[in-house]
Scaffold this motif. Sequence first.
Motif: not given
Length: 399
Positions: A245-260, A336-341, A375-382
């Motif tokens: 038994e575990q929750s739907k997600i284990s963590g949230v992370a952000a990575d600002a060291k990227i470029a588009r 930009i930054a990448k935010v993921s669950i 096991i992950k969803i990532s989005v790009l945001v400002d």
Amino acid sequence: MIVQKFGGTSVADTECIQRAAWIVAEKYSEGNDLVVVVSAQGETTDELIDKAGKLNPNPSKREMDVLLSTGEQASCALMSMALEKIGMPSVSLTGWQVGIQTDSAYGSARIKAISAERIKAELDRRRIVVVAGFQGINGFNDITTLGRGGSDTTAVALAAALNADLCQIFTDVEGVFTADPRKIPDARKLEEITYDEMLELASLGAQVLQNRSVEMAKRYGVNLEVLSSFERKPGTKVKEVIKMEQSKISGVAADAKIARIALVGLRDEPGIAFKIFRVLANAKINVDIILQSIGREDTKDISFTVARGDMESAAQVLSEHQNTIGYTDISVTDKIAKVSIVGAGMMSASGVAALMFEALYDEKINIGMISTSEIKISVLVDERDADRAVSAIHAKFFG
């Protein structure tokens, strides 16, 4: 047999090294064989990079490896001195003395083999072996480094080579959290996490473990634990299977060291994507999220992300091949930054993406690109919205 790794914050100054030495001494006194891997102290690596830049803005990667390896060499000698001071028999060894053999990719070398004979000989003499992390030696007998966070990989590789019972990674946080506890006060510590979840979090910006170290731990079944050198509390165990038994997600992370990078006006025909990514692959540039628009008037656009450090190289090599690829315009941004669950529980739970997008909508945060896996969803945001996005998503799932 226990391998313990102490990060830069855990050996940052004399007091920290003494604290770490007592942690090592405690395990040794219980009758364990101890191999200790250390990182460079505090901001030493950044300071060395700064010194190099003042002399030569574009130094060779080989010479940078020679320079940067000195940080860990100093740490392992100091740690051995601290252990000697409290009556613990110890010896410090550099990567080449240990027999860590790597390829010749200076700055990001990969471990090919570890002889470990010297370590075993020292352990047989009941010595604590203190190893300089982050480094090895290639076929030309040149010093190589394993990339940022490479001491984690050194520790896991030694644990695998020595068939260690446990590999402990000591850092400045108490374990793996649902988000960065330094930014999200309500973040929760996880008692355990799967290799796959930890690998995703490490790859997506969580700075607890280097992703290559997690890959290696999974491959060789290394018993891994992340814990604090400042608080004597149980940490987070990284393993293959965790509680049912575990929750739907284990963590949230952000990575600002990227470029588009966006290529506009591409011909809408077979082989265009191949041409783009072959050019980047030949330049040894890794690509992450990819988005292709629907063709219109016989043209289409393709956007993708790269590491921020590869942005200029990627733009240059694509510009050099503009006629071959056939695009009309190129757009590049690093704002930009990448935010993921991440969570293995997502596979059997519906509505996870909707909750994430609802959290972003509530904060009026616009989404640029989306990438998903089992096991992950990532989005790009400002990049200005990154911390706010992590906070909102974390509150939605863990609030």
